[in-house]
Design an enzyme around this catalytic site. Sequence first.
Site, PDB file in Angstrom:
ATOM      1  N   SER A 193       7.775 -36.504  -3.008  1.00 31.85           N
ATOM      2  CA  SER A 193       7.581 -36.943  -4.306  1.00 31.85           C
ATOM      3  C   SER A 193       7.730 -36.049  -5.233  1.00 31.85           C
ATOM      4  O   SER A 193       8.208 -36.248  -6.625  1.00 31.85           O
ATOM      5  CB  SER A 193       5.971 -37.233  -4.470  1.00 31.85           C
ATOM      6  OG  SER A 193       5.157 -35.850  -4.497  1.00 31.85           O
ATOM      7  N   TRP A 194       8.149 -34.828  -4.890  1.00 27.18           N
ATOM      8  CA  TRP A 194       8.651 -33.590  -5.661  1.00 27.18           C
ATOM      9  C   TRP A 194      10.004 -33.555  -5.731  1.00 27.18           C
ATOM     10  O   TRP A 194      10.625 -32.523  -6.328  1.00 27.18           O
ATOM     11  CB  TRP A 194       7.914 -32.477  -5.297  1.00 27.18           C
ATOM     12  CG  TRP A 194       6.550 -32.179  -5.506  1.00 27.18           C
ATOM     13  CD1 TRP A 194       5.410 -32.641  -4.954  1.00 27.18           C
ATOM     14  CD2 TRP A 194       6.064 -31.635  -7.009  1.00 27.18           C
ATOM     15  NE1 TRP A 194       4.254 -32.114  -5.641  1.00 27.18           N
ATOM     16  CE2 TRP A 194       4.450 -31.644  -6.756  1.00 27.18           C
ATOM     17  CE3 TRP A 194       6.463 -30.979  -8.077  1.00 27.18           C
ATOM     18  CZ2 TRP A 194       3.707 -31.388  -7.816  1.00 27.18           C
ATOM     19  CZ3 TRP A 194       5.668 -30.785  -9.154  1.00 27.18           C
ATOM     20  CH2 TRP A 194       4.051 -30.773  -9.144  1.00 27.18           C
ATOM     21  N   LYS A 208      11.439 -32.285  -2.879  1.00 27.93           N
ATOM     22  CA  LYS A 208      11.880 -31.169  -2.179  1.00 27.93           C
ATOM     23  C   LYS A 208      12.403 -31.639  -0.517  1.00 27.93           C
ATOM     24  O   LYS A 208      12.877 -30.860   0.060  1.00 27.93           O
ATOM     25  CB  LYS A 208      10.392 -30.244  -2.020  1.00 27.93           C
ATOM     26  CG  LYS A 208      10.214 -29.724  -3.253  1.00 27.93           C
ATOM     27  CD  LYS A 208       8.836 -29.292  -3.474  1.00 27.93           C
ATOM     28  CE  LYS A 208       8.652 -28.486  -4.883  1.00 27.93           C
ATOM     29  NZ  LYS A 208       7.235 -28.084  -4.980  1.00 27.93           N
ATOM     30  N   ASP A 233       0.790  -1.130  -0.124  1.00 23.38           N
ATOM     31  CA  ASP A 233      -0.175   0.060  -0.031  1.00 23.38           C
ATOM     32  C   ASP A 233       0.830   1.241  -0.037  1.00 23.38           C
ATOM     33  O   ASP A 233       0.778   2.076  -0.792  1.00 23.38           O
ATOM     34  CB  ASP A 233      -1.019   0.067   1.327  1.00 23.38           C
ATOM     35  CG  ASP A 233      -1.932  -1.321   1.241  1.00 23.38           C
ATOM     36  OD1 ASP A 233      -2.083  -1.560   0.147  1.00 23.38           O
ATOM     37  OD2 ASP A 233      -2.472  -1.471   2.396  1.00 23.38           O
TER      38      ASP A 233
END
Length: 369
Positions: A326-327, A329, A243
């Site tokens: 599974s990724w 990571k 902002d």
Amino acid sequence: MEGPQEREVPAAALAAVLKHSSALPFETAQVRGYDFNRGVDYRALLEAFSTTGFQATNFGRAVQQVNAMIEKKLEPLSEDEDQHADLTQSRRPLTGCTIFLGYTSNLISSGIRETIRYLVQHNMVDVLVTTAGGVEEDFIKCLAPTYLGEFSLRGKELRENGINRIGNLLVPNDNYCKFEDWLMPILDQMVLEQNTEGVKWTPSKMIARLGKEINNPESVYYWAQKNHIPVLSPALTDGSLGDMIFFHSYKNPGLVLDIVEDLKLINTQAIFAKRTGMIILGGGMVKHHIANANLMRNGADYAVYINTAQEFDGSDSGARPDEAVSWGKIRMDAQPVKVYADASLVFPLLVAETFAQKVDAFMPEKNED
């Protein structure tokens, strides 16, 4: 008159109810909670969580996981390993385990800010990742306090009185007015340095500059810039900071923040680390940004998640550590832990059982300012 068969328990029912058990593995722990006949011993109570069951046991496993990170972090490096420090683009020395700490903005709004500040003050973590609110709320608290309220307070009445609610926390809107008064001259100076000195600003450089300008030892980012701990916030404009940057762009346009340089910074922190540990409070961007950086090294060695999100909507916030495996990571041989709990309750206890026990090893000459 009953026959002989009617007086016998049916064999099928007996077999089903009184089925014999196979032996459990020898090392399987027995369930046992804390015995208050021992008196009130908080260390022993927290240690007993490991065998209490449910999320108490997950907490105990998180303690083990964080202590494993710390043990490796404090191991001395060989000369060859130490040379990799130059490749991380960081001014921090390389250690045996690079610890990434991620947290959402509401935790800085809460009293968890003081726990995070303690870790940063004493050089216990290496990389911070947070949202815009996780940055600005730290500085705003240096300018004016946040107050306790109730979850049930009505939004309409609060809005009419200029009070913002974060759960059961209350932030007077005047706090953001004070933040604007403090921030605008700094933004002017940043634009000037960009135009006259060729400074290329990134979110992490901006946060470090604000940490220096606030010059307040209660601030997380005062200590982060002092200890050269990078703070990554790729969504830095998504909050009050955004902002203010928006308003400032009308008065003094031209400020540029490069997120690509910061992307390279966090990824190289992971790539050239000897080992990595992830401690992630909450979900969303902070969780994925840290995990994705660790993909660049085929996964983190250690991981602790603390959040209440569930996996059933497919969100990254709710995903269990095994999904990250599974990724790529989190490493396939890692033993990650997720504690399904409110971090405001659990994280101080976790720090009490881990980092706080070893403060002297991290910073022999304690930073106390």
